[in-house]
Scaffold this motif. Structure first.
Motif, PDB file in Angstrom:
ATOM      1  N   LEU A 184       0.855  -1.187   0.000  1.00 28.61           N
ATOM      2  CA  LEU A 184       0.000   0.000   0.000  1.00 28.61           C
ATOM      3  C   LEU A 184       0.887   1.232   0.000  1.00 28.61           C
ATOM      4  O   LEU A 184       1.800   1.343   0.829  1.00 28.61           O
ATOM      5  CB  LEU A 184      -0.904   0.011   1.236  1.00 28.61           C
ATOM      6  CG  LEU A 184      -1.651   1.313   1.546  1.00 28.61           C
ATOM      7  CD1 LEU A 184      -2.671   1.624   0.452  1.00 28.61           C
ATOM      8  CD2 LEU A 184      -2.345   1.235   2.904  1.00 28.61           C
ATOM      9  N   ILE A 185       0.643   2.168  -0.912  1.00 24.22           N
ATOM     10  CA  ILE A 185       1.419   3.411  -0.969  1.00 24.22           C
ATOM     11  C   ILE A 185       0.831   4.415   0.017  1.00 24.22           C
ATOM     12  O   ILE A 185      -0.379   4.596   0.099  1.00 24.22           O
ATOM     13  CB  ILE A 185       1.394   4.015  -2.388  1.00 24.22           C
ATOM     14  CG1 ILE A 185       1.856   2.978  -3.429  1.00 24.22           C
ATOM     15  CG2 ILE A 185       2.259   5.268  -2.453  1.00 24.22           C
ATOM     16  CD1 ILE A 185       3.283   2.530  -3.287  1.00 24.22           C
ATOM     17  N   THR A 186       1.712   5.082   0.766  1.00 27.47           N
ATOM     18  CA  THR A 186       1.284   6.042   1.791  1.00 27.47           C
ATOM     19  C   THR A 186       2.017   7.371   1.622  1.00 27.47           C
ATOM     20  O   THR A 186       2.962   7.479   0.841  1.00 27.47           O
ATOM     21  CB  THR A 186       1.578   5.509   3.208  1.00 27.47           C
ATOM     22  OG1 THR A 186       3.014   5.408   3.377  1.00 27.47           O
ATOM     23  CG2 THR A 186       0.951   4.142   3.430  1.00 27.47           C
ATOM     24  N   ASN A 187       1.571   8.351   2.383  1.00 31.01           N
ATOM     25  CA  ASN A 187       2.276   9.635   2.435  1.00 31.01           C
ATOM     26  C   ASN A 187       3.409   9.537   3.457  1.00 31.01           C
ATOM     27  O   ASN A 187       3.337  10.099   4.545  1.00 31.01           O
ATOM     28  CB  ASN A 187       1.305  10.759   2.819  1.00 31.01           C
ATOM     29  CG  ASN A 187       0.245  10.979   1.768  1.00 31.01           C
ATOM     30  OD1 ASN A 187       0.542  11.009   0.587  1.00 31.01           O
ATOM     31  ND2 ASN A 187      -0.995  11.116   2.188  1.00 31.01           N
ATOM     32  N   LEU A 327      16.036   9.959  -1.160  1.00 36.48           N
ATOM     33  CA  LEU A 327      15.689  10.662  -2.391  1.00 36.48           C
ATOM     34  C   LEU A 327      15.136  12.045  -2.075  1.00 36.48           C
ATOM     35  O   LEU A 327      15.870  12.919  -1.644  1.00 36.48           O
ATOM     36  CB  LEU A 327      14.682   9.838  -3.208  1.00 36.48           C
ATOM     37  CG  LEU A 327      15.301   8.865  -4.225  1.00 36.48           C
ATOM     38  CD1 LEU A 327      14.228   8.002  -4.860  1.00 36.48           C
ATOM     39  CD2 LEU A 327      16.089   9.599  -5.294  1.00 36.48           C
ATOM     40  N   PHE A 328      13.845  12.220  -2.256  1.00 31.78           N
ATOM     41  CA  PHE A 328      13.263  13.557  -2.189  1.00 31.78           C
ATOM     42  C   PHE A 328      12.128  13.598  -1.169  1.00 31.78           C
ATOM     43  O   PHE A 328      11.024  13.115  -1.452  1.00 31.78           O
ATOM     44  CB  PHE A 328      12.728  13.971  -3.577  1.00 31.78           C
ATOM     45  CG  PHE A 328      13.606  13.524  -4.712  1.00 31.78           C
ATOM     46  CD1 PHE A 328      14.913  13.977  -4.810  1.00 31.78           C
ATOM     47  CD2 PHE A 328      13.137  12.652  -5.682  1.00 31.78           C
ATOM     48  CE1 PHE A 328      15.733  13.567  -5.854  1.00 31.78           C
ATOM     49  CE2 PHE A 328      13.941  12.229  -6.729  1.00 31.78           C
ATOM     50  CZ  PHE A 328      15.249  12.691  -6.811  1.00 31.78           C
ATOM     51  N   PRO A 329      12.362  14.153   0.009  1.00 31.11           N
ATOM     52  CA  PRO A 329      11.309  14.183   1.038  1.00 31.11           C
ATOM     53  C   PRO A 329      10.099  15.010   0.636  1.00 31.11           C
ATOM     54  O   PRO A 329       9.013  14.826   1.172  1.00 31.11           O
ATOM     55  CB  PRO A 329      12.016  14.777   2.257  1.00 31.11           C
ATOM     56  CG  PRO A 329      13.259  15.410   1.753  1.00 31.11           C
ATOM     57  CD  PRO A 329      13.626  14.705   0.494  1.00 31.11           C
ATOM     58  N   GLY A 330      10.276  15.921  -0.334  1.00 35.34           N
ATOM     59  CA  GLY A 330       9.139  16.711  -0.793  1.00 35.34           C
ATOM     60  C   GLY A 330       8.101  15.858  -1.503  1.00 35.34           C
ATOM     61  O   GLY A 330       6.920  16.207  -1.545  1.00 35.34           O
ATOM     62  N   ILE A 331       8.527  14.714  -2.083  1.00 37.31           N
ATOM     63  CA  ILE A 331       7.591  13.744  -2.648  1.00 37.31           C
ATOM     64  C   ILE A 331       7.297  12.748  -1.528  1.00 37.31           C
ATOM     65  O   ILE A 331       8.076  11.850  -1.269  1.00 37.31           O
ATOM     66  CB  ILE A 331       8.183  13.028  -3.876  1.00 37.31           C
ATOM     67  CG1 ILE A 331       8.507  14.037  -4.972  1.00 37.31           C
ATOM     68  CG2 ILE A 331       7.229  11.970  -4.406  1.00 37.31           C
ATOM     69  CD1 ILE A 331       9.100  13.423  -6.223  1.00 37.31           C
ATOM     70  N   ARG A 332       6.184  12.922  -0.857  1.00 34.63           N
ATOM     71  CA  ARG A 332       5.894  12.147   0.350  1.00 34.63           C
ATOM     72  C   ARG A 332       5.438  10.735  -0.006  1.00 34.63           C
ATOM     73  O   ARG A 332       4.260  10.389   0.131  1.00 34.63           O
ATOM     74  CB  ARG A 332       4.825  12.853   1.186  1.00 34.63           C
ATOM     75  CG  ARG A 332       5.190  14.232   1.676  1.00 34.63           C
ATOM     76  CD  ARG A 332       6.341  14.220   2.668  1.00 34.63           C
ATOM     77  NE  ARG A 332       6.011  13.431   3.840  1.00 34.63           N
ATOM     78  CZ  ARG A 332       6.879  12.665   4.482  1.00 34.63           C
ATOM     79  NH1 ARG A 332       8.125  12.564   4.063  1.00 34.63           N
ATOM     80  NH2 ARG A 332       6.522  12.012   5.566  1.00 34.63           N
ATOM     81  N   ILE A 333       6.375   9.924  -0.477  1.00 32.88           N
ATOM     82  CA  ILE A 333       6.032   8.561  -0.871  1.00 32.88           C
ATOM     83  C   ILE A 333       6.645   7.565   0.103  1.00 32.88           C
ATOM     84  O   ILE A 333       7.859   7.514   0.284  1.00 32.88           O
ATOM     85  CB  ILE A 333       6.516   8.241  -2.301  1.00 32.88           C
ATOM     86  CG1 ILE A 333       5.921   9.226  -3.310  1.00 32.88           C
ATOM     87  CG2 ILE A 333       6.151   6.801  -2.668  1.00 32.88           C
ATOM     88  CD1 ILE A 333       4.430   9.165  -3.448  1.00 32.88           C
TER      89      ILE A 333
END
Length: 482
Positions: A184-187, A327-333
């Motif tokens: 499951l993908i989350t923020n 990677l990039f914390p701004g992309i909350r994946i």
């Protein structure tokens, strides 16, 4: 009239004038049926072209803010805002216990924060100077050209299918048996952990973890009414003797562990301990939530598989992953990898909360991976972070008289000072000199750790790294002498 209008460079003038007049009307400065200046008059008053105002008046009329009478001019419409009796309440008094606790545990409100120009060791975010912007832009354009219309619409609660497939393979390369499991993908980690604790029915609201541990995990656990018991950390991970004794003496509903590059200590649990920890948790039937924090930021030694890989075909381990630190914390994946039945239920919970994680963000991240950029970026980032890690260890060894220093990977070091020293008092001294770090007590489950601190080095320049550590070391020595 209209003397307070100021033009902002870089924004379309039509938009600025229109927004200004809307606020002028809705705030009651313009009375209902009041005549507005003509476009020619207002053009002179504001010093802008009449054509701009003709467009603005036309759009305001279309949206119902003004109306026009032939040969008479434009007038203010009745926009549904009227003067009615109002009252005020003290919202602080209306906060429930959960909200009050969230404020109480919020480090951003309680602790000293780094200001612009300070040497900031408090952050453990990746260095944005290393971000692979060119290839991120390429990934965005590639994916938008393929399915842009789809990505800008609603997505699926479970996540973007190509990314789920990629992450399934990613977990398998770590040695995790994904048979009977799903993703499951989350923020990010925070939503994943919060969602789990709010969804699980446990025999006992008591969580077992390392001591110290991730402050966010402590905060979320307490907000969900869990008691927390932390187990002391040895140089190679959690203390097995204490863990075994504690499991005999108490009942636990869940365990939460970070075996690799642990936050905040940076310790990596040995393979032998991983086997023994899982044996003990299996013996006592305690489900495990594993935080895959910083697993990729290994600077030396062989690859260490996550606990989820040691679990084999069993389904008692829930793995939480995130790319925020590498990677990039701004992309909350982030993602949850767990038993298929659990994921199926969590998908419904996710849908009821925020429908889905940004499909656009997921798709861009997938395309970045698909284009083969992740491995290249990771190699470059690890090389730079390894160099900074070695510098930070060297400077700490030279300048800070510590009792113990840990952290063999990741983006931070953890320092234990001599007994009796107080890191918060030292932080106060350093703050006056433009240096900030994180006092270690916030990571302890039992009120301990007053003599510890976490030092994030990822976003600090080489010059600031040595100068900042020198300032901390001098403050420590001063306290020791006192």
């Amino acid at each position: 009239m209209f003397t307070d209008f100021k033009i902002i460079e870089g924004r379309p003038l039509t938009v600025q004038v229109k927004e200004y007049l809307k606020q002028w009307i809705t705030k009651g400065k313009g009375r209902v049926d009041q005549k507005l200046p003509s476009t020619r008059e207002l053009s002179t008053m504001l010093g802008i072209s009449r054509n701009t105002l003709v467009t603005v008046y036309s759009e305001l009329e279309e949206e119902g803010f003004i109306y026009t009478v032939h040969s008479k001019g434009s007038f203010v419409s009745r926009v549904g805002i009227a003067s009615v009796p109002s009252w005020s309440t003290d919202w602080r008094q209306r906060l429930n216990r959960t909200a009050q606790q969230a404020v109480e545990y919020d480090l951003m409100k309680r602790d000293l924060r780094g200001e612009k120009g300070m040497i900031n060791f408090a952050s453990i975010a990746p260095d944005e100077k290393l971000f692979d912007l060119a290839n991120v832009k390429r990934a965005f354009l590639d994916r938008m050209s393929l399915e842009g219309e789809i990505l800008l619409n609603y997505g699926y609660a479970k996540g973007y299918k190509p990314l789920i497939q990629y992450l399934t393979g990613y977990m398998e390369t770590k040695g995790v048996d994904m048979e009977g499991k799903d993703i499951l993908i989350t923020n990010g980690f925070t939503e994943a952990y919060d969602m789990l604790l709010s969804s699980l029915e446990v025999s006992c609201k008591h969580i077992l973890c390392e001591n110290p541990t991730h402050h966010t995990a402590i905060k979320i656990s307490k907000l969900h009414g869990y008691d927390i018991t932390g187990i002391t950390m040895d140089p190679d991970g959690i203390c097995l003797e204490e863990l075994e004794r504690t499991l005999r003496e108490q009942e636990f509903g869940l365990a939460f562990l970070t075996p690799s590059y642990h936050n905040p200590t940076g310790i990596v649990m040995s393979a032998e301990k991983r086997v023994e920890v899982l044996r003990l948790l299996t013996e006592h039937r305690v489900p495990l939530i594993e935080d895959g924090f910083n697993e990729e930021l290994r600077y030396s030694g062989s690859h260490m598989a996550p606990l989820a890989a040691f679990g084999g075909e069993g389904n008692s381990i829930v793995y939480l992953g995130s790319f925020s630190k590498i990677l990039f914390p701004g992309i909350r994946i982030g993602w949850i990898a767990a038993d298929r039945d659990l994921i199926d239920a969590l998908v419904s919970v996710k849908r009821s909360r925020n429908i889905h994680t940004s499909t656009l963000d997921q798709a861009v991240l997938f395309q970045y991976f698909h284009n083969g950029n992740f491995e290249k970026y990771l190699k470059r980032a690890k090389s730079e972070y390894k160099r900074k890690h070695e510098l930070a260890v060297r400077y700490c060894t030279e300048h800070i008289p510590f009792k113990r220093l840990t952290g063999s990977g990741g983006l931070h070091l953890f320092i234990e000072l001599q007994d009796g020293l107080n890191a918060r008092e030292i932080l106060g001294e350093c703050y006056k000199q433009g240096v900030v770090f994180t006092s270690g007590d916030v990571f302890f489950t039992d009120g301990g750790g007053a003599n510890t601190l976490r030092l994030g080095f990822s976003r600090v320049s080489d010059d600031e790294l040595e100068r900042g550590i020198q300032i901390i070391g001098n403050a420590v020595k001063k306290r020791m002498e006192a």
